[in-house]
Design an enzyme around this catalytic site. Structure first.
Site, PDB file in Angstrom:
ATOM      1  NE  ARG A  95     -13.638  68.952  -3.943  1.00 36.34           N
ATOM      2  CZ  ARG A  95     -12.517  69.614  -4.327  1.00 36.34           C
ATOM      3  NH1 ARG A  95     -11.880  70.431  -3.482  1.00 36.34           N
ATOM      4  NH2 ARG A  95     -11.991  69.715  -5.472  1.00 36.34           N
ATOM      5  CE  LYS A 147      -8.722  64.591 -10.569  1.00 40.29           C
ATOM      6  NZ  LYS A 147      -8.646  64.828  -9.249  1.00 40.29           N
ATOM      7  NE  ARG A 202     -11.750  74.431  -6.795  1.00 39.56           N
ATOM      8  CZ  ARG A 202     -11.451  73.245  -7.369  1.00 39.56           C
ATOM      9  NH1 ARG A 202     -10.560  73.188  -8.151  1.00 39.56           N
ATOM     10  NH2 ARG A 202     -12.056  72.483  -6.973  1.00 39.56           N
ATOM     11  NE  ARG A 239     -14.753  64.457  -9.380  1.00 36.32           N
ATOM     12  CZ  ARG A 239     -14.006  65.654  -9.777  1.00 36.32           C
ATOM     13  NH1 ARG A 239     -13.925  65.851 -11.108  1.00 36.32           N
ATOM     14  NH2 ARG A 239     -13.284  66.339  -8.770  1.00 36.32           N
ATOM     15  NE  ARG A 250      -6.795  73.150  -5.291  1.00 36.35           N
ATOM     16  CZ  ARG A 250      -7.382  72.088  -6.068  1.00 36.35           C
ATOM     17  NH1 ARG A 250      -6.813  71.396  -6.871  1.00 36.35           N
ATOM     18  NH2 ARG A 250      -8.543  71.727  -5.851  1.00 36.35           N
TER      19      ARG A 250
HETATM   20  P1  AMP Z   1     -12.480  69.590  -9.795  1.00 37.02           P
HETATM   21  O1  AMP Z   1     -11.983  70.727 -10.136  1.00 37.02           O
HETATM   22  O2  AMP Z   1     -12.020  68.501 -10.791  1.00 37.02           O
HETATM   23  O3  AMP Z   1     -12.104  69.062  -8.237  1.00 37.02           O
HETATM   24  O4  AMP Z   1     -14.187  69.518  -9.833  1.00 37.02           O
HETATM   25  C1  AMP Z   1     -14.765  70.458  -8.677  1.00 37.02           C
HETATM   26  C2  AMP Z   1     -16.076  69.966  -8.623  1.00 37.02           C
HETATM   27  O5  AMP Z   1     -16.932  70.209  -9.963  1.00 37.02           O
HETATM   28  C3  AMP Z   1     -16.483  68.688  -8.050  1.00 37.02           C
HETATM   29  O6  AMP Z   1     -16.200  68.803  -6.785  1.00 37.02           O
HETATM   30  C4  AMP Z   1     -17.880  68.354  -8.576  1.00 37.02           C
HETATM   31  O7  AMP Z   1     -18.996  69.089  -7.920  1.00 37.02           O
HETATM   32  C5  AMP Z   1     -17.928  69.191  -9.957  1.00 37.02           C
HETATM   33  N1  AMP Z   1     -17.371  67.941 -11.206  1.00 37.02           N
HETATM   34  C6  AMP Z   1     -16.465  68.177 -11.939  1.00 37.02           C
HETATM   35  N2  AMP Z   1     -16.177  67.111 -12.526  1.00 37.02           N
HETATM   36  C7  AMP Z   1     -17.140  66.336 -12.300  1.00 37.02           C
HETATM   37  C8  AMP Z   1     -17.862  65.093 -13.058  1.00 37.02           C
HETATM   38  N3  AMP Z   1     -17.139  64.410 -13.958  1.00 37.02           N
HETATM   39  N4  AMP Z   1     -18.902  64.856 -12.372  1.00 37.02           N
HETATM   40  C9  AMP Z   1     -19.495  65.253 -11.510  1.00 37.02           C
HETATM   41  N5  AMP Z   1     -19.192  66.495 -10.996  1.00 37.02           N
HETATM   42  C10 AMP Z   1     -18.056  66.819 -11.185  1.00 37.02           C
END
Ligand code: AMP
Length: 210
Positions: free
Chosen positions: A167, A13, A156, A88, A123
């Protein structure tokens, strides 16, 4: 153009959002990047978010909704935006509708869980600007260094295989229902992940007719 990118963590994404953002000249809003910046800076939101993010759990809806609302009110979002990682959950999507934030298309990048687990192990993320690379499919010009800002590339914490599995589980239970949500509104476009970044972008272009 107001777009939402759906898909499992590691589906690509962020990468596709950046490409579309350059092409369409609209900002990408990545809630994950906003949270990581807040965590790095130690803001109250960052402190609150850390335990959820590190465990691969979702940050509470009300925290995230507030962040996105503030960000979308910025002038650079006036002509459109790409949401990467939001909504999400169904309540997050409903909140958007309640605030009158309409979207044109929700693109869902489809990919097998096992492909993701192996992909995530390669990654690398820039500690400074959050740009992502992959040691095989999208390597930086210089190992360990960000091409864009010269920052250090790190793994990360939440990209560790066991956290990736957690996740993915959260994705299937909390986020995947959004596909039906947007499909029922005639907004969903499913994109099959392709073997290269460019080929996946081409599929997205077709879906968006751009
Ligand atoms: P990402 O980089 O999009 O994979 O986000 C990393 C982490 O941030 C996720 O695993 C969640 O802990 C938190 N996070 C990001 N976006 C959201 C969202 N829309 N709602 C809840 N938690 C989020």
């Amino acid at each position: 153009m107001r777009l939402i990118l759906l898909g499992a963590p590691g589906a690509g994404k962020g990468t596709q959002a950046e490409i579309l953002s350059r092409e369409l000249k609209i900002p990408t809003i990545s809630t994950g990047n906003i949270l990581r910046a807040a965590m790095r800076e130690g803001t109250p939101v960052g402190v609150q978010a850390r335990s959820y993010v590190d465990a691969g759990k979702l940050v509470p809806d009300e925290v995230i909704i507030r962040i996105v609302q503030d960000r979308l009110a910025q002038p650079d979002c006036a002509n459109g935006f790409i949401l990467d990682g939001f909504p999400r959950t169904i309540p997050q999507a409903e909140a958007m509708e309640q605030y009158g934030i309409d979207i044109d298309r929700a693109l869902s990048i489809e990919i097998e869980d096992e492909t993701i687990v192996s992909r995530m192990s390669g990654r690398r993320t820039c500690r400074e600007c959050s740009q992502t690379f992959h040691i095989v499919s999208n390597p930086p010009k210089q190992e360990g260094i960000c091409d864009f800002c010269g920052g250090k590339l790190i793994i990360r914490k939440d990209d560790a295989p066991e956290t990736v599995r957690a996740r993915l589980e959260v994705y299937h239970t909390e986020t995947e229902p959004l596909k039906a949500f947007y499909s029922s509104r005639g907004k969903l476009a499913s994109i099959d992940n392709q073997s290269t970044i460019e080929a996946t972008t081409a599929e997205i272009r077709k879906a968006l007719e751009i």
